[in-house]
Design a protein around this motif. Structure first.
Motif, mmCIF file in Angstrom:
data_model
loop_
_atom_site.group_PDB
_atom_site.id
_atom_site.type_symbol
_atom_site.label_atom_id
_atom_site.label_comp_id
_atom_site.label_asym_id
_atom_site.label_seq_id
_atom_site.Cartn_x
_atom_site.Cartn_y
_atom_site.Cartn_z
ATOM 1 N N GLY A 27 0.659 -1.204 -0.181
ATOM 2 C CA GLY A 27 -0.007 0.042 -0.024
ATOM 3 C C GLY A 27 0.858 1.228 0.023
ATOM 4 O O GLY A 27 0.377 2.333 -0.461
ATOM 5 N N ARG A 28 2.020 1.245 0.710
ATOM 6 C CA ARG A 28 2.854 2.549 0.694
ATOM 7 C C ARG A 28 3.480 2.713 -0.465
ATOM 8 O O ARG A 28 4.192 3.878 -0.749
ATOM 9 C CB ARG A 28 3.752 2.386 1.899
ATOM 10 C CG ARG A 28 3.063 2.615 3.186
ATOM 11 C CD ARG A 28 4.266 2.620 4.438
ATOM 12 N NE ARG A 28 3.458 3.059 5.550
ATOM 13 C CZ ARG A 28 3.385 3.875 6.053
ATOM 14 N NH1 ARG A 28 3.922 5.264 5.259
ATOM 15 N NH2 ARG A 28 2.946 4.379 7.114
ATOM 16 N N ASN A 29 3.609 1.738 -1.331
ATOM 17 C CA ASN A 29 4.464 1.682 -2.606
ATOM 18 C C ASN A 29 6.019 2.231 -2.548
ATOM 19 O O ASN A 29 6.185 3.116 -3.263
ATOM 20 C CB ASN A 29 3.748 2.525 -3.644
ATOM 21 C CG ASN A 29 4.129 2.171 -4.982
ATOM 22 O OD1 ASN A 29 4.650 1.069 -5.375
ATOM 23 N ND2 ASN A 29 3.958 3.290 -5.964
ATOM 24 N N TYR A 30 6.610 1.748 -1.429
ATOM 25 C CA TYR A 30 7.678 2.213 -0.929
ATOM 26 C C TYR A 30 8.940 1.127 -1.357
ATOM 27 O O TYR A 30 8.672 -0.042 -0.599
ATOM 28 C CB TYR A 30 7.948 2.758 0.624
ATOM 29 C CG TYR A 30 9.184 3.661 0.593
ATOM 30 C CD1 TYR A 30 9.250 4.837 0.337
ATOM 31 C CD2 TYR A 30 10.250 2.943 1.051
ATOM 32 C CE1 TYR A 30 10.488 5.653 0.555
ATOM 33 C CE2 TYR A 30 11.407 3.721 1.329
ATOM 34 C CZ TYR A 30 11.164 4.793 1.239
ATOM 35 O OH TYR A 30 12.709 5.863 1.249
ATOM 36 N N HIS A 31 9.917 1.480 -2.103
ATOM 37 C CA HIS A 31 10.850 0.257 -2.535
ATOM 38 C C HIS A 31 12.305 0.654 -2.046
ATOM 39 O O HIS A 31 12.415 1.805 -1.922
ATOM 40 C CB HIS A 31 10.830 0.062 -3.938
ATOM 41 C CG HIS A 31 9.103 -0.306 -4.345
ATOM 42 N ND1 HIS A 31 8.599 -1.541 -4.147
ATOM 43 C CD2 HIS A 31 8.288 0.487 -4.818
ATOM 44 C CE1 HIS A 31 7.257 -1.570 -4.469
ATOM 45 N NE2 HIS A 31 7.058 -0.409 -4.809
ATOM 46 N N VAL A 32 13.075 -0.160 -2.301
ATOM 47 C CA VAL A 32 14.645 0.152 -1.905
ATOM 48 C C VAL A 32 15.163 1.142 -2.863
ATOM 49 O O VAL A 32 15.877 2.057 -2.219
ATOM 50 C CB VAL A 32 15.326 -1.232 -2.045
ATOM 51 C CG1 VAL A 32 16.891 -0.872 -2.114
ATOM 52 C CG2 VAL A 32 15.289 -2.163 -1.228
#
Length: 612
Positions: A257-262
């Motif tokens: 849901g946050r769509n946060y990636h490395v």
């Protein structure tokens, strides 16, 4: 640590198998002459950062023709062949096999041919075989065993253009003659000792070194483990981060849901300003460390534009997901160390069983951290037990010494080459959670404590009073004495924990109430303020514009907007907290967690600037 929110798993569509099973495709060709009459040599002919081109050359060094050839080698996990030409290349796990085409299998004496491939990853080939024998054409002497593998080389004195390598000696029943030093799989030197200085390198470039021994009969043994080297200089070196720890938590579930990636760590500029990452969270089940969400961690495929390296994942590569992206991040920023954090608010219930057999627990954790698929990703382990001999989501009754016993077992198992750390309570009240366990005694086994100096107050007390969730110091009217950073740090120091082993915690989020009628702290409320993912909690990146800070208290900020009251840290309050941490002699700071920051990483920047 903050409550773990699962935002759902993703279903993974099955892939159609494009290749027949390895065993059905590949059989070792029967050589027309002995393996000692041919050689196979490897060279990396191109390297464009996100991939490379490799070439194998097969040469007939004998006196009779070869009618077919098969070259085999191993790549480390994360390195793979993506396409090939002039040979049929297949794989079984990390083992790769190339077999001649129908038109290029015959080699006359003295003749040679080459085949090539494009690859992904940074590894070099090892354990080469040509038609089942040695790739260097060395003799096989009856009754004379080949030498063992030398020790994995260590690198020192790394400059822009050179590196010094050293390794432990190989063993052989008849004696070692010399060693071949291989850079990116190609031989660069042959030496009689166990060290070598490689020169003429390119600044700011990644290299991989292995060593292979040769005995007095010119038989070669297996190649050593590979050592990665990044030369200094160039344009990709991160700026210095000082001598303080600057650690951020990366959440496994943030990719949903946050769509946060490395890759966001790179695009935000944060990767160049941190020293460590805690990957959260592994679970604790049945007294063992376990992988939690395998899809997010190891299976999720990234396109080229989504990945750190700019290379798209393939369906058949051994490792994808967050772990592979972290591997790519470490290749780009070699100074960053990654620890796997186990537990957290939701998963701490398993620590009681783990504490009953700490040696077995520690062994399970090390086996998981050192899984061959991702052993190069992790530099240590973090334990987030909330809370030993006290209550969190569940209550633990394992006793005052259980935490010390557990950390001792972890240090014994992991040794001195790994980081072993723990996130711990910041309850500085008299008779509170810090007093419930032997944090002083356990500190001798740990590199540092992440002291969770946040979440002191919040809308879990729905009617208030409103209070900052991360006060640096006490203040007149604070709802609970000892619930502040200064009191927690002082109590831990009084129990014998060295200042340098304490990291100050920063929350990249705010906690808030609604139904509040006064701007100053201490007001009553009717419940939790609305939040994007959870009532009463909101990311800094949202609050900085939706409810800007209107005041400060006890070293942190608060905001009053409409009938909502929030508290959170800003770049200015973080700067002050970092100054305080340095004056206290603390080892640095950590934060929960990356995705709460702005797209340009202004909170990470404040931590970095404040500690430098």
């Amino acid at each position: 640590m903050r409550l773990r929110r699962r935002l759902g798993h993703r279903a993974i569509a099955g892939f159609t198998t494009l290749l027949l099973p390895f065993a059905a495709l590949v059989g070792l060709a029967s050589p027309a002459s002995a393996a000692t009459s041919a050689t196979a040599t490897y060279a990396k002919t191109q390297d464009w950062g996100t991939g490379f081109e490799g070439k194998w050359t097969v040469k007939n060094t004998g006196t009779t023709a070869l009618s077919s050839w098969t070259v085999e080698w191993d790549f480390p996990s994360g390195t793979s062949v993506t396409s090939a030409w002039d040979a049929d290349v297949t794989s079984s796990g990390t083992h790769w096999t190339a077999k001649n085409k129908s038109w290029n299998g015959t080699l006359a004496p003295g003749a040679s041919l080459s085949f090539g491939f494009n690859g992904a990853g940074a590894g070099s080939p090892s354990n080469c075989k040509l038609n089942g024998g040695s790739c260097d054409g060395g003799p096989t002497v009856p009754g004379d065993s080949a030498p063992s593998a030398p020790g994995k080389p260590t690198a020192s004195d790394i400059t822009n253009t050179s590196v010094k390598l050293a390794w432990s000696a190989a063993t052989d029943d008849k004696g070692i003659k010399n060693y071949d030093v291989l850079r990116d799989g190609a031989k660069v030197a042959t030496v009689t000792g166990t060290s070598y200085s490689d020169t003429g390198l390119t600044a700011g470039t990644d290299y991989s070194y292995t060593v292979q021994a040769r005995d007095t009969a010119d038989q070669t043994g297996p190649v050593s483990g590979a050592t990665a080297v990044h030369t200094t200089g160039g344009t990709t070196d991160p700026p210095p981060t000082g001598d303080k720890v600057k650690l951020g938590y990366f959440t496994e579930w943030g990719v949903y849901g946050r769509n946060y990636h490395v890759k966001n760590l790179v695009s935000s500029g944060s990767a160049s300003k941190i020293t460590h990452i805690n990957y959260a969270f592994g679970n604790v089940k049945g007294g063992k460390c376990t992988l939690d969400d395998s899809y997010a961690a190891t299976d999720k495929a990234y396109t080229a534009d989504q990945s750190v390296s700019g290379t798209a994942d393939t369906w058949d590569q051994p490792l994808r997901g967050n772990f592979n992206q972290l591997r790519q991040l470490k290749a780009k920023y070699p100074n960053i160390k990654v620890l796997w954090s186990f537990g957290g608010w939701t998963y701490s219930g398993g620590f009681g069983e783990a504490a009953a057999n700490p040696a077995a627990f520690a062994a399970s954790c090390k086996a998981l951290v050192e899984d061959p698929r991702w052993a190069d990703v992790f530099d240590g382990i973090d334990i987030d037990w909330e809370y030993p001999n006290a209550c969190g989501l569940t209550c633990d009754t394992s006793g005052f010494s259980s935490f010390k016993t557990l950390t001792q077992a972890l240090r014994t198992e992991f040794g001195s080459n790994y980081l072993v750390t723990a996130a711990i309570t910041a309850d500085g009240s008299s008779g509170g959670k810090i007093d419930a366990a032997d944090y002083g005694g356990a500190s001798q086994y740990l590199d540092w404590y992440n002291v969770m100096t946040y979440d002191y107050f919040g809308a879990f007390n729905a009617q208030g009073p409103t209070a900052p969730h991360s006060p640096l110091t006490s203040y007149s009217g604070i709802p609970t004495a000892g619930f502040n950073s200064a009191d927690a740090i002082a109590k831990l120091k009084s129990k014998g924990v060295a200042s340098k082993k304490l990291l100050l915690g920063i929350g990249f989020y705010g906690r808030g109430w609604t139904g509040v009628t006064q701007a100053a702290p201490g007001g009553s409320a009717t419940g939790a303020a609305p939040g994007t993912y959870e009532a009463g909690i909101e990311d800094y990146k949202i609050l900085k514009t939706s409810c800007p800070a209107t005041g400060t208290i006890a070293g942190t900020a608060y905001a009053y907007c409409g009938n909502n009251w929030w508290s959170y840290d800003t770049p200015a309050t973080i700067g002050s907290k970092m100054t305080w941490a340095k004056n206290q002699g603390l080892g640095g700071a950590f934060f929960w967690e990356f995705s709460g920051d702005t797209t340009n990483g202004e909170l990470v920047t404040a931590i970095n600037n404040g500690l430098n």
